[in-house]
Structure formats: C-alpha cells, structure tokens
Write a protein that holds these residues in place. Sequence first.
Motif, short mmCIF file in Angstrom:
data_model
loop_
_atom_site.label_atom_id
_atom_site.label_comp_id
_atom_site.label_asym_id
_atom_site.label_seq_id
_atom_site.Cartn_x
_atom_site.Cartn_y
_atom_site.Cartn_z
N TYR A 311 0.84 -1.21 0.00
CA TYR A 311 0.00 0.00 0.00
C TYR A 311 0.87 1.25 0.00
O TYR A 311 1.93 1.28 0.63
CB TYR A 311 -0.87 0.08 1.26
CG TYR A 311 -2.01 -0.87 1.34
CD1 TYR A 311 -3.26 -0.55 0.82
CD2 TYR A 311 -1.86 -2.10 1.98
CE1 TYR A 311 -4.33 -1.42 0.92
CE2 TYR A 311 -2.92 -2.98 2.09
CZ TYR A 311 -4.15 -2.65 1.55
OH TYR A 311 -5.21 -3.52 1.67
N TYR A 314 -2.90 3.64 -2.42
CA TYR A 314 -3.95 2.63 -2.57
C TYR A 314 -3.29 1.25 -2.63
O TYR A 314 -2.06 1.13 -2.62
CB TYR A 314 -4.79 2.88 -3.82
CG TYR A 314 -3.98 3.13 -5.09
CD1 TYR A 314 -3.37 2.09 -5.77
CD2 TYR A 314 -3.82 4.43 -5.59
CE1 TYR A 314 -2.62 2.31 -6.91
CE2 TYR A 314 -3.07 4.67 -6.73
CZ TYR A 314 -2.47 3.59 -7.39
OH TYR A 314 -1.72 3.82 -8.52
N TYR A 315 -4.12 0.23 -2.71
CA TYR A 315 -3.63 -1.15 -2.73
C TYR A 315 -2.98 -1.44 -4.07
O TYR A 315 -3.62 -1.38 -5.11
CB TYR A 315 -4.80 -2.10 -2.49
CG TYR A 315 -4.43 -3.56 -2.33
CD1 TYR A 315 -3.52 -3.96 -1.35
CD2 TYR A 315 -5.01 -4.54 -3.14
CE1 TYR A 315 -3.19 -5.30 -1.18
CE2 TYR A 315 -4.68 -5.88 -2.97
CZ TYR A 315 -3.78 -6.25 -1.99
OH TYR A 315 -3.45 -7.59 -1.83
N ASP A 316 -1.70 -1.75 -4.04
CA ASP A 316 -0.95 -2.01 -5.27
C ASP A 316 0.17 -3.00 -4.95
O ASP A 316 1.35 -2.66 -4.98
CB ASP A 316 -0.37 -0.69 -5.81
CG ASP A 316 0.25 -0.85 -7.20
OD1 ASP A 316 0.01 -1.88 -7.85
OD2 ASP A 316 0.98 0.07 -7.62
N ASN A 331 3.74 -7.97 -10.40
CA ASN A 331 2.63 -7.08 -10.04
C ASN A 331 1.36 -7.91 -9.90
O ASN A 331 0.99 -8.63 -10.82
CB ASN A 331 2.43 -6.02 -11.12
CG ASN A 331 3.66 -5.16 -11.34
OD1 ASN A 331 4.02 -4.37 -10.48
ND2 ASN A 331 4.31 -5.31 -12.49
N GLU A 333 -1.84 -6.69 -9.01
CA GLU A 333 -3.09 -6.00 -9.29
C GLU A 333 -2.95 -5.23 -10.60
O GLU A 333 -1.85 -4.84 -10.98
CB GLU A 333 -3.47 -5.03 -8.17
CG GLU A 333 -4.04 -5.69 -6.92
CD GLU A 333 -5.46 -6.21 -7.11
OE1 GLU A 333 -6.07 -5.92 -8.17
OE2 GLU A 333 -5.94 -6.90 -6.20
N ALA A 335 -3.07 -2.19 -11.68
CA ALA A 335 -3.05 -0.83 -11.16
C ALA A 335 -2.19 0.05 -12.07
O ALA A 335 -1.38 -0.45 -12.86
CB ALA A 335 -2.48 -0.83 -9.74
N GLU A 339 1.94 5.80 -9.83
CA GLU A 339 1.04 6.15 -8.74
C GLU A 339 1.20 7.64 -8.42
O GLU A 339 2.31 8.13 -8.22
CB GLU A 339 1.36 5.34 -7.48
CG GLU A 339 0.48 5.68 -6.30
CD GLU A 339 0.71 4.77 -5.11
OE1 GLU A 339 0.28 5.14 -4.01
OE2 GLU A 339 1.32 3.70 -5.28
N TYR A 366 -0.94 0.35 -17.27
CA TYR A 366 -1.26 -0.49 -16.13
C TYR A 366 -0.23 -1.61 -16.03
O TYR A 366 0.32 -2.06 -17.03
CB TYR A 366 -2.67 -1.06 -16.24
CG TYR A 366 -3.75 0.01 -16.13
CD1 TYR A 366 -4.32 0.31 -14.90
CD2 TYR A 366 -4.15 0.73 -17.25
CE1 TYR A 366 -5.28 1.31 -14.79
CE2 TYR A 366 -5.11 1.73 -17.15
CZ TYR A 366 -5.68 2.01 -15.92
OH TYR A 366 -6.61 2.99 -15.80
N HIS A 367 0.02 -2.05 -14.79
CA HIS A 367 1.02 -3.07 -14.57
C HIS A 367 0.71 -4.36 -15.32
O HIS A 367 -0.41 -4.88 -15.24
CB HIS A 367 1.08 -3.45 -13.09
CG HIS A 367 1.45 -2.34 -12.17
ND1 HIS A 367 2.51 -1.49 -12.38
CD2 HIS A 367 0.91 -1.96 -10.99
CE1 HIS A 367 2.60 -0.65 -11.38
NE2 HIS A 367 1.64 -0.90 -10.52
#
Length: 433
Positions: A311, A314-316, A331, A333, A335, A339, A366-367
């Motif tokens: 975190y 946010y949650y990543d 990775n 998520e 995300a 960031e 995105y990842h």
Amino acid sequence: MRTQKPNILVFICHDLGRYLGCYGVPGVRTPHIDAFAAASIQFENSFCVAPQCSPSRAALWTGRYPHANGVVGLAHSGFANDLKPGERHLAQMLSSNGYETRLFGTQHEANSPERCGYMQASPRGSCAELVTAFCSFLTQREQSAAPFFAQIGFTEPHRPFPHDVEKIDAEAVAMPPYLPDIPEVREDMVDMEASVASIDKAFGRALEVLGTAGLADETVVVFTADHGIPFPLAKMSLYDAGIEVPLLMRIPGLAGARRYSEFVTHVDFVPTVLDMLEIEKPQNLQGRSYWSLLRGDTYRPSEYVFAEKTYHTYYDPMRAIRTERWKLIANFEFAPTIETPPDYLSNAKGYPETSIALDIPYTEMYHPLFELFDLEQDPLEQNNLAEDPSYAGIRDDLARRLRDWMEETGDPLLEGPIPQATYTNRMRAFKSI
C-alpha cells in the motif's frame, strides 16, 4: 581503553534516494556529507526493501520485511498501520541493553515513539531545529551517562521541499535521466536540491558538535534514507530509482575510507548493529549481518535484493527480486504504472505534467504481471523483456526464487489480498453501529 559500548547515531532522510555528490550526482551541494563519505564506509549498492516511508523504516528498525512486521502501508493518519505487538524495534532492543534511546524529529515506522521504545522524543521540525535539539542534548549530558542511541529523522527532502538555503539556477540542477527534462521537473528538482543542501548544512553542524563534545571517537554515525526521490518512476515504485538508498557509516575502531560493492539492504542493518555490539540477535530476524564484512572476516555476499510494496496511496501489491544483472517485478493487481498522490499542490506537484511528458502508451499504463529488465543493458529499466520468449527461462527462474522468498518469509500475499489497518479499523467501527 574504552570498555563502554559506543553511542549509535543514525541520520535518516525522507525521500532522498542517492541524490548526493558522493553517489555521483553532479552539482548537488553536499560537501559535508561527501567529506564524511570520503573518510568513512560507503556502500555503493545499498537498497531499502520498500519504496514507501513507513514500510521501509519499519524494515530498517526491525530487521524484518514489511509483510512480516505488519507495516504494509503508511503509519500516520487514517492509514494507521503499526508494528505487530510482538515486533521489536532497535530502540527497544538497545534500551533493554543499557542504552538511553532518543528520537529527534520524524519517526514514521509506528503509531508513536513510545511503541518504538524511545525514552524521549523531541518535536518534529526543520533539519536545523532537530540538530539544535540534538546539540543541546549533547551539551547537557553527563560524561558518565549510559551510551545513547539516537535517531535524527529529517523530514527533508520530502515534498514540498523545505529549505533554508538559496536555490540554484534551474539550468544548473542535476536531472535524473529517467525523468523528462521539462520546466516543471526542473523547478521541482531545484527545490529538492535546496532541501538536500539544507540537510547537508545541518549534518555538518551535528558532526562538528559531536567532535567538540569529545564524542566522535565513541560514536557510530550512520547516514541513510528511507527510499528513492519523490518523483514518478522512483518513490512508490520497485524500479532501482525507488529502492536505491545511501548508506554511509563511521565506526570507531574501523579507520579509513572503505568502499563496498556488495548488496546490503535495510533489513540487514539491525543484525549488523547487534553483532557489532555483541548483543544476542532475535531468532526471527530476516536480514543478514554484514559485520564480518566490515571486520574483514569471511563473508558470503548476498546474491539477491528483495523488495516489496503493498500500500501507499492505494492497494498495489508487488514484489521484486534483483540480481547484479537482472530485475524481476511481479505485479499482483491491474493498477496504474505511475502512482500519483491526490494532494497535487504539495506532495504531488509536477506529477501530472511529468506523466503527460513521459507519454506512456495506453497499453503500458497499467502493470503487467511481470516486468523483467536486463540492468546491464538497460539500467533505466525501460525495456520490459518479460514476454520475450528468449528470456522466458530467466524470468521463470527469478519468479520461482521470488516465490521461495515469499514462502520463507511468510508473505500473506500468497494466500490472498492483505488488508491494511484502515480496513480493519473501519470494519470494526461499521460492525459496532
């Protein structure tokens, strides 16, 4: 001959990375830090294990990874992450071994200084104010007092880059090569350089007073930072710019300038200090002591650096393994690649313009699951080789080794999503209605 254990003085900076002259950054005004490095121990390959403030610091002070010690995200405000009840901070370990423990300024690894084991904490302030408080502590101390362990936690150069020196011209500032050279970034770098120069001035003053007090030969002095600089592709990322940190040490009895290229990370610090002081180490430490390296004894260098993020804003959740040549980031998520904190006017100034200038294609915004980089050919980590069949064997070998580390260190991410304290606290309040 000194029989008492040495004092331990640790300077830790927010968001500094290796933005220092002694680490090759041209033009940055760090003469005192550079002179200290030139006469002391400098680690050329020192890394944090998390690119966010609280998780990085919690790992440094416990010798355990964030997913193990409980600080998977920020400790302040509503984030509320804290060390698990059974976790021991270095201040607690040293306090129980006769040390006076003092905090000057920022601690960001727990909800309170008392949780860390500090007997007394001075209020947060500028680097100059913290050094003034530390100098007052030295002058008021009895010569027969117990050895001290002191953390001086500089807020600088965290955004908005506070400083007490004049700024240099934008044309003269050193630009990180992975960032676009645009006016907004140069303006930010000018402010950051001034903040770093302010640290250097305060650091030099602290060393001068330490010497005047006759304590230079009785004090281990350490200078480090929590993670990389506060810019896209650095802080909050597992690219090298996010996890590279300085590590400079002056240790009584180990004279002369020394340079070490071996990998060391923040989790190795606690076991090293405890070995140096001949204090028994807790069995649950996850770092490796490099005290034998410093003593010139037999030492087996680490082959890998492991790092994590769960975190920040946010949650990543992501995990990484780095060798001398290769870096694999996993990775977990879907995300955003970059960031961006929501407070654009202070903590994220320049982020939108920087992101636009980087012009990341939509397909890369995105990842992906894996990012694989050949650091020998691609030190800026810009060419992801993870989907290239030619590198599938390297990718899979590193992924297996990364998974083994997660299993060995009890990473709960292997079993499912990890809640941070925010969720736990809010769900408890929701259910109590």
